[in-house]
Scaffold this motif. Structure first.
Motif, mmCIF file in Angstrom:
data_model
loop_
_atom_site.group_PDB
_atom_site.id
_atom_site.type_symbol
_atom_site.label_atom_id
_atom_site.label_comp_id
_atom_site.label_asym_id
_atom_site.label_seq_id
_atom_site.Cartn_x
_atom_site.Cartn_y
_atom_site.Cartn_z
ATOM 1 N N TYR A 214 -8.131 0.715 -6.565
ATOM 2 C CA TYR A 214 -7.691 1.390 -5.341
ATOM 3 C C TYR A 214 -6.522 2.138 -5.435
ATOM 4 O O TYR A 214 -6.559 3.279 -5.407
ATOM 5 N N LEU A 215 -5.540 1.448 -6.217
ATOM 6 C CA LEU A 215 -4.316 1.994 -6.437
ATOM 7 C C LEU A 215 -4.350 3.259 -7.609
ATOM 8 O O LEU A 215 -3.490 4.057 -7.785
ATOM 9 N N PHE B 183 -7.274 3.367 2.429
ATOM 10 C CA PHE B 183 -8.206 2.286 2.039
ATOM 11 C C PHE B 183 -9.611 2.222 2.630
ATOM 12 O O PHE B 183 -10.575 1.834 1.983
ATOM 13 N N ASP C 35 0.831 -1.296 0.050
ATOM 14 C CA ASP C 35 -0.057 0.219 0.122
ATOM 15 C C ASP C 35 0.955 1.042 -0.089
ATOM 16 O O ASP C 35 1.307 1.581 0.962
ATOM 17 N N TYR D 203 1.259 -2.782 4.052
ATOM 18 C CA TYR D 203 0.547 -3.874 3.416
ATOM 19 C C TYR D 203 -1.011 -3.771 3.455
ATOM 20 O O TYR D 203 -1.191 -3.551 4.648
ATOM 21 N N LEU D 204 -1.698 -4.105 2.441
ATOM 22 C CA LEU D 204 -3.202 -4.370 2.871
ATOM 23 C C LEU D 204 -3.183 -5.905 2.758
ATOM 24 O O LEU D 204 -2.760 -6.451 1.630
ATOM 25 N N GLU E 65 -4.715 -3.277 7.744
ATOM 26 C CA GLU E 65 -3.250 -2.530 7.474
ATOM 27 C C GLU E 65 -2.171 -3.051 8.209
ATOM 28 O O GLU E 65 -2.352 -3.181 9.473
ATOM 29 N N ARG F 110 -7.599 -4.257 -5.886
ATOM 30 C CA ARG F 110 -6.633 -3.521 -5.843
ATOM 31 C C ARG F 110 -6.056 -2.695 -6.774
ATOM 32 O O ARG F 110 -5.718 -1.479 -6.444
#
Length: 182
Positions: A168-169, A57, A50, A133-134, A91, A165
């Motif tokens: 989101y990114l 998030f 992340d 990281y998620l 997270e 993912r």
């Protein structure tokens, strides 16, 4: 004397000894949560790096699913290929820690010469850098691990969380996600 110089010279090449190394994950990876981080559940998780700020998030999930994520229950109902599943995310931080030998050697040398108290570079003895990281877990309506390799919907669930993912990114303003989901 040659032995001493070769020893010091070799220390320059191995001057940072890693104690703990944060993994580099390209894209996302399905793995058992406990093996990645102890505080995660024993079920399979979809883990990815992340790069965004903390709690981003949460904002993304709140905008996408138009509900407030609850830390206590942690389940968000999602529909994957017409079936209801429950998404939970965590997270987590994994850090890289190293011991730096050069500052230690310099402090010892300065102390032997009488120039220091032995703690001139004490703050530089170790270094730490972290990565966030998620970790996403998905269960079906019977509370079975949907990311488990033996689950009959595993490929569809992995494709869904991978798409999550990527969205989101690639999303900067979460109002875009809100408008898409309506």
């Amino acid at each position: 004397m040659k032995l001493f110089y070769s020893f010091v010279f070799s220390l320059f090449f191995i001057s940072c000894i890693p104690l703990q190394i944060a993994p580099k994950i390209e894209g996302g990876k399905v793995m058992v949560g406990k093996k990645f981080k102890r505080k995660l559940p024993r079920q399979y998780t979809y883990v990815f790096e992340d790069p965004k700020d903390a709690n981003e998030f949460y904002r993304y999930v709140n905008a996408k699913y138009q509900q407030v994520y609850d830390d206590n229950t942690g389940n968000i109902a999602v529909t994957i290929d017409g079936e209801e599943h429950f998404l939970t995310f965590y997270e987590v931080e994994r850090s890289t820690q190293t011991v730096n030998l050069i500052p230690m050697i310099v402090d010892v040398a300065l102390e032997e010469k009488g120039y220091g108290s032995g703690s001139t570079f004490e703050n530089a003895y170790t270094s730490r850098s972290g990565s966030w990281y998620l970790a996403l877990t998905v269960t079906d309506s019977d509370y079975k691990d949907s990311l488990h390799p033996d689950h009959y919907r595993q490929k569809a669930v992995v494709a869904y969380v991978d798409g999550l993912r990527k969205e989101y990114l690639n999303t900067i303003h979460y109002i875009e996600v809100y408008l898409k989901s309506e």
